[in-house]
Design a protein around this motif. Structure first.
Motif, PDB file in Angstrom:
ATOM      1  N   LYS A 199       0.836  -1.198   0.000  1.00 31.49           N
ATOM      2  CA  LYS A 199       0.000   0.000   0.000  1.00 31.49           C
ATOM      3  C   LYS A 199       0.876   1.256   0.000  1.00 31.49           C
ATOM      4  O   LYS A 199       0.588   2.235  -0.710  1.00 31.49           O
ATOM      5  N   GLU A 200       1.949   1.221   0.777  1.00 33.06           N
ATOM      6  CA  GLU A 200       2.834   2.380   0.882  1.00 33.06           C
ATOM      7  C   GLU A 200       3.530   2.660  -0.446  1.00 33.06           C
ATOM      8  O   GLU A 200       3.707   3.829  -0.829  1.00 33.06           O
ATOM      9  N   ARG A 239       2.426   1.900  -3.474  1.00 28.51           N
ATOM     10  CA  ARG A 239       1.431   2.466  -4.399  1.00 28.51           C
ATOM     11  C   ARG A 239       1.210   3.943  -4.106  1.00 28.51           C
ATOM     12  O   ARG A 239       1.220   4.787  -5.016  1.00 28.51           O
ATOM     13  N   GLU A 240       0.984   4.256  -2.835  1.00 24.86           N
ATOM     14  CA  GLU A 240       0.687   5.644  -2.455  1.00 24.86           C
ATOM     15  C   GLU A 240       1.863   6.559  -2.762  1.00 24.86           C
ATOM     16  O   GLU A 240       1.682   7.695  -3.214  1.00 24.86           O
ATOM     17  N   SER A 241       3.078   6.078  -2.520  1.00 28.73           N
ATOM     18  CA  SER A 241       4.271   6.879  -2.782  1.00 28.73           C
ATOM     19  C   SER A 241       4.416   7.183  -4.271  1.00 28.73           C
ATOM     20  O   SER A 241       4.701   8.322  -4.664  1.00 28.73           O
ATOM     21  N   ILE A 295       2.008   7.089  -6.607  1.00 26.07           N
ATOM     22  CA  ILE A 295       0.902   7.938  -7.050  1.00 26.07           C
ATOM     23  C   ILE A 295       1.164   9.397  -6.664  1.00 26.07           C
ATOM     24  O   ILE A 295       0.936  10.322  -7.460  1.00 26.07           O
ATOM     25  N   LYS A 296       1.664   9.610  -5.465  1.00 23.87           N
ATOM     26  CA  LYS A 296       1.979  10.965  -5.019  1.00 23.87           C
ATOM     27  C   LYS A 296       3.060  11.581  -5.901  1.00 23.87           C
ATOM     28  O   LYS A 296       2.962  12.755  -6.306  1.00 23.87           O
ATOM     29  N   ARG A 344      -2.260   2.012  -9.366  1.00 19.99           N
ATOM     30  CA  ARG A 344      -3.297   1.828  -8.339  1.00 19.99           C
ATOM     31  C   ARG A 344      -3.814   0.390  -8.288  1.00 19.99           C
ATOM     32  O   ARG A 344      -4.174  -0.099  -7.219  1.00 19.99           O
TER      33      ARG A 344
END
Length: 201
Positions: free
Chosen positions: A25-26, A28-30, A32-33, A151
């Motif tokens: 999850k981390e 992916r979020e990193s 995407i950011k 995502r």
């Protein structure tokens, strides 16, 4: 009793099977950011420029703002396709020890403008989109598609690899290469805008 033994053996063996290299999850979020921030930085940098400013260049050997934007729209697809080609190769967790850079180091290297790489012909701007606004539309469309992949993908992006100008990288880092490359050329655009002869309007 035999069935119970077999079941226990299966669970025991499963515990020693290496987990797939799907993104956390981390991660992916990193990513995407990073994609969001670099895309927005590019858009902000060119938002108020006139046609004259977009096309200006200090010499024939230097790209204009328009050239940089077109190059990024082209690269958004080509580098993504490169990342996808790595996923089709056999996974090899044993090669992870050969990676040259961490994710953060890869980002730093990509925006270091003192490190120059000759652009391949397929990445060269040629006016194919017709205008900067059209090139940005294409860039944003391709960026949205790439972010949707990040995502949702279940691909093993940590155990497939590619040779880059900065050493061996895994497929996730090749995807980071896309966003870092965007920031690299956004910095190039800033350099142009800071040139003493850059048009006032």
């Amino acid at each position: 009793m035999r069935n119970l033994f077999v079941t226990a053996l299966v669970f025991l063996l499963a515990a020693f099977v290496e987990a797939p290299g799907g993104l956390t999850k981390e991660e992916r979020e990193s990513a995407i950011k990073y994609f969001t921030e670099t895309g927005q930085a590019l858009a902000d940098e060119i938002s108020s420029l006139t046609e004259n400013q977009l096309k200006w260049k200090p010499s024939d050997s230097v790209w204009s703002v328009a050239n940089n934007v077109e190059h990024l729209a082209i690269s958004e697809k080509i580098i993504f396709d490169w990342a996808m080609s790595t996923v089709k190769t056999p996974a090899d967790p044993s090669k992870r020890s050969q990676l040259k850079n961490t994710d953060e180091q890869m980002k730093s290297i990509l925006v270091d403008r003192s490190f120059r790489v000759k652009t391949q012909e397929s990445f060269q701007p040629s006016g194919q989109f017709g205008s900067v606004s059209a090139a940005m539309v294409e860039f944003k469309k391709r960026r949205a598609s790439n972010m949707e992949y990040i995502r949702t993908t279940e691909d093993d992006l940590r155990n497939h690899y590619a040779e880059t100008p900065f050493g061996l990288a895994d497929s996730y880092q090749v995807l980071l290469f896309i966003a870092g490359h965007t920031m690299r050329h956004t910095l190039q655009i800033r350099e142009l805008k800071g040139h003493a002869d850059f048009p006032k309007n």
